[in-house]
Structure formats: structure tokens, C-alpha cells
Design an enzyme around this catalytic site. Structure first.
Site, mmCIF file in Angstrom:
data_model
loop_
_atom_site.group_PDB
_atom_site.id
_atom_site.type_symbol
_atom_site.label_atom_id
_atom_site.label_comp_id
_atom_site.label_asym_id
_atom_site.label_seq_id
_atom_site.Cartn_x
_atom_site.Cartn_y
_atom_site.Cartn_z
ATOM 1 N N TYR A 14 0.807 -1.227 0.000
ATOM 2 C CA TYR A 14 0.000 0.000 0.000
ATOM 3 C C TYR A 14 0.838 1.274 0.000
ATOM 4 O O TYR A 14 0.285 2.370 -0.058
ATOM 5 C CB TYR A 14 -0.941 0.015 1.210
ATOM 6 C CG TYR A 14 -1.932 -1.120 1.191
ATOM 7 C CD1 TYR A 14 -2.946 -1.170 0.241
ATOM 8 C CD2 TYR A 14 -1.841 -2.158 2.109
ATOM 9 C CE1 TYR A 14 -3.848 -2.216 0.211
ATOM 10 C CE2 TYR A 14 -2.744 -3.211 2.089
ATOM 11 C CZ TYR A 14 -3.742 -3.233 1.140
ATOM 12 O OH TYR A 14 -4.634 -4.274 1.114
ATOM 13 N N HIS A 19 -4.861 5.856 -1.541
ATOM 14 C CA HIS A 19 -5.567 5.733 -0.262
ATOM 15 C C HIS A 19 -4.648 6.044 0.920
ATOM 16 O O HIS A 19 -5.131 6.294 2.022
ATOM 17 C CB HIS A 19 -6.139 4.320 -0.124
ATOM 18 C CG HIS A 19 -7.568 4.263 0.313
ATOM 19 N ND1 HIS A 19 -8.434 5.335 0.317
ATOM 20 C CD2 HIS A 19 -8.304 3.219 0.772
ATOM 21 C CE1 HIS A 19 -9.622 4.957 0.748
ATOM 22 N NE2 HIS A 19 -9.572 3.681 1.042
ATOM 23 N N TYR A 64 -6.241 -0.968 9.124
ATOM 24 C CA TYR A 64 -6.688 -0.786 7.747
ATOM 25 C C TYR A 64 -7.691 0.362 7.715
ATOM 26 O O TYR A 64 -8.348 0.686 8.709
ATOM 27 C CB TYR A 64 -7.268 -2.057 7.114
ATOM 28 C CG TYR A 64 -6.217 -3.105 6.823
ATOM 29 C CD1 TYR A 64 -5.293 -2.924 5.799
ATOM 30 C CD2 TYR A 64 -6.139 -4.258 7.583
ATOM 31 C CE1 TYR A 64 -4.319 -3.872 5.537
ATOM 32 C CE2 TYR A 64 -5.170 -5.219 7.325
ATOM 33 C CZ TYR A 64 -4.263 -5.014 6.303
ATOM 34 O OH TYR A 64 -3.301 -5.952 6.056
ATOM 35 N N ASN A 66 -10.672 1.023 6.561
ATOM 36 C CA ASN A 66 -12.103 0.954 6.847
ATOM 37 C C ASN A 66 -12.438 0.733 8.317
ATOM 38 O O ASN A 66 -13.606 0.749 8.687
ATOM 39 C CB ASN A 66 -12.762 -0.127 5.993
ATOM 40 C CG ASN A 66 -12.695 0.203 4.515
ATOM 41 O OD1 ASN A 66 -12.267 1.288 4.117
ATOM 42 N ND2 ASN A 66 -13.115 -0.728 3.685
ATOM 43 N N ASP A 91 -7.326 10.992 2.068
ATOM 44 C CA ASP A 91 -7.447 11.154 0.620
ATOM 45 C C ASP A 91 -8.852 11.627 0.263
ATOM 46 O O ASP A 91 -9.815 11.321 0.955
ATOM 47 C CB ASP A 91 -7.130 9.835 -0.090
ATOM 48 C CG ASP A 91 -8.015 8.684 0.367
ATOM 49 O OD1 ASP A 91 -7.942 8.316 1.552
ATOM 50 O OD2 ASP A 91 -8.796 8.159 -0.452
ATOM 51 N N ASN A 112 -14.856 5.371 3.241
ATOM 52 C CA ASN A 112 -15.088 4.370 4.288
ATOM 53 C C ASN A 112 -14.243 4.588 5.542
ATOM 54 O O ASN A 112 -14.670 4.247 6.643
ATOM 55 C CB ASN A 112 -14.884 2.963 3.737
ATOM 56 C CG ASN A 112 -16.003 2.567 2.794
ATOM 57 O OD1 ASN A 112 -17.139 3.018 2.941
ATOM 58 N ND2 ASN A 112 -15.688 1.745 1.817
#
Length: 186
Positions: A14, A19, A64, A66, A91, A112
Site C-alpha cells: 500500500y 488511499h 486498515y 475501513n 485522501d 469508508n
């Protein structure tokens, strides 16, 4: 005490993704202000700093994107941080790369990570710094877009923009209201 949280996902896959713009911006603040201690607690990496004699926690949740609200709620509860002393860096696909904005309050607008923060804090009345990542290119699904890597020139733009607003921490810890932060930096 001030709490500045960059939203993102952990793991090398990532790094430099759209994100993770919140983490990229947070890294610039950590680089500028430094830290005296680093802890892994409350499902987060917390960097402890002091700016203008005010304690500042720079935080990267490890839940993470979410589930970011879980970590943020735990930190706020443990350190007794008021909602007015929180800023979330995240973001924003509705802004082109290069457009960034401080904002007070508002809905999740489909994000989210922000939805999780609202759920766990029980309010949408918190400060944010929205980092433009642009709309998906033709044929891209949103999930694939936000998890895609920035182009090198886009990443450089995000880093430069983050450095240009980094003085907000100095102003905020001197007592400048968030409304005035918005007036100064937007």
C-alpha cells in the site's frame, strides 16, 4: 494535547497508493516536527512530539482504512483528547491531485475510513485535511483507483503540498482556531 491522524493502510503493497495520502502527509509532519518517542498501542503507531510546549500525537492506525475509527476512538479515550483537538488527514477523490483543503465537520461522502471515524466517535464534527487524489481514470473502479500507486509526479505534488501546509501544526499549537487555520491555509 493535539491528535493528528493520517488515514491509510499498512503493508508494503500500500506504500505510495492514493488511499495512503494521509500517511504520506503525516510523514511530512513527523519529518518536520520530529518525535521523542514511538509506541505501538491502541492498534496504531503513535509518534509523540511537542510543538510550542503542546503535546502532539502523530498517529498511523494499523487497523486498515475501513476500521480507522476503532483506533482513533481508543486513543482519544485513553489520552482524554477532545474532538476539537483532532485532525484527520485523508485522501479525497473529489479533488484533483494538487488540490487540498482543511475542513471542519461534514459527512463521510463515501469515504469508508471517514465513515468508520464517524461511527466510532459518534459525530461527524471533527477537523480534516482533505488531500486530492483525483477521480478514477476511464475504466477504473473506485476501489482499484484508490489502491493504485501515485504516478511519480503526483506523489511529488502530494509531498510538496503537505510540506507547504506543515506550519499549520505550529499555528494550531499556538492557539490558532481551526476556523482560522482554514482561513490561513485554504
Amino acid at each position: 494535547m493535539k491528535l493528528i491522524v493520517g488515514l491509510g493502510n499498512y503493508g508494503s503493497q500500500y506504500e505510495a497508493t492514493r488511499h495512503n495520502a494521509g500517511w504520506i502527509a503525516l510523514d511530512q509532519l513527523i519529518e518536520k516536527y520530529g518525535f521523542t518517542q514511538q509506541k505501538n498501542e491502541h492498534n496504531s503507531i503513535i509518534f509523540f512530539s511537542t510543538v510550542n510546549n503542546e503535546k502532539v500525537l502523530f498517529v498511523k492506525p494499523q487497523t486498515y482504512m475501513n476500521n480507522s475509527g476503532i483506533a482513533i476512538q481508543a486513543i482519544m479515550h485513553y489520552y482524554k483528547i477532545e474532538i476539537k483537538d483532532l485532525v484527520i488527514l485523508h485522501d479525497e477523490k473529489d479533488f484533483p491531485v494538487g488540490k487540498n483543503q482543511f475542513k471542519m465537520n461534514g459527512s463521510a461522502a463515501g469515504h469508508n475510513g471517514i465513515k468508520s471515524v464517524i461511527q466510532y466517535l459518534g459525530t461527524q464534527n471533527f477537523n480534516r485535511y482533505r488531500i486530492g487524489i483525483g477521480q478514477p481514470e476511464q475504466g477504473w473502479k473506485i476501489i482499484d483507483w484508490v489502491l493504485s500507486k501515485f504516478k511519480p509526479e503526483e506523489l511529488e505534488n502530494i509531498i510538496l503540498a503537505s510540506k507547504s501546509i506543515s506550519n499549520f501544526v505550529n499555528d494550531w499549537t499556538k492557539g490558532t482556531t481551526f476556523q482560522n487555520i482554514m482561513n490561513l491555509y485554504n
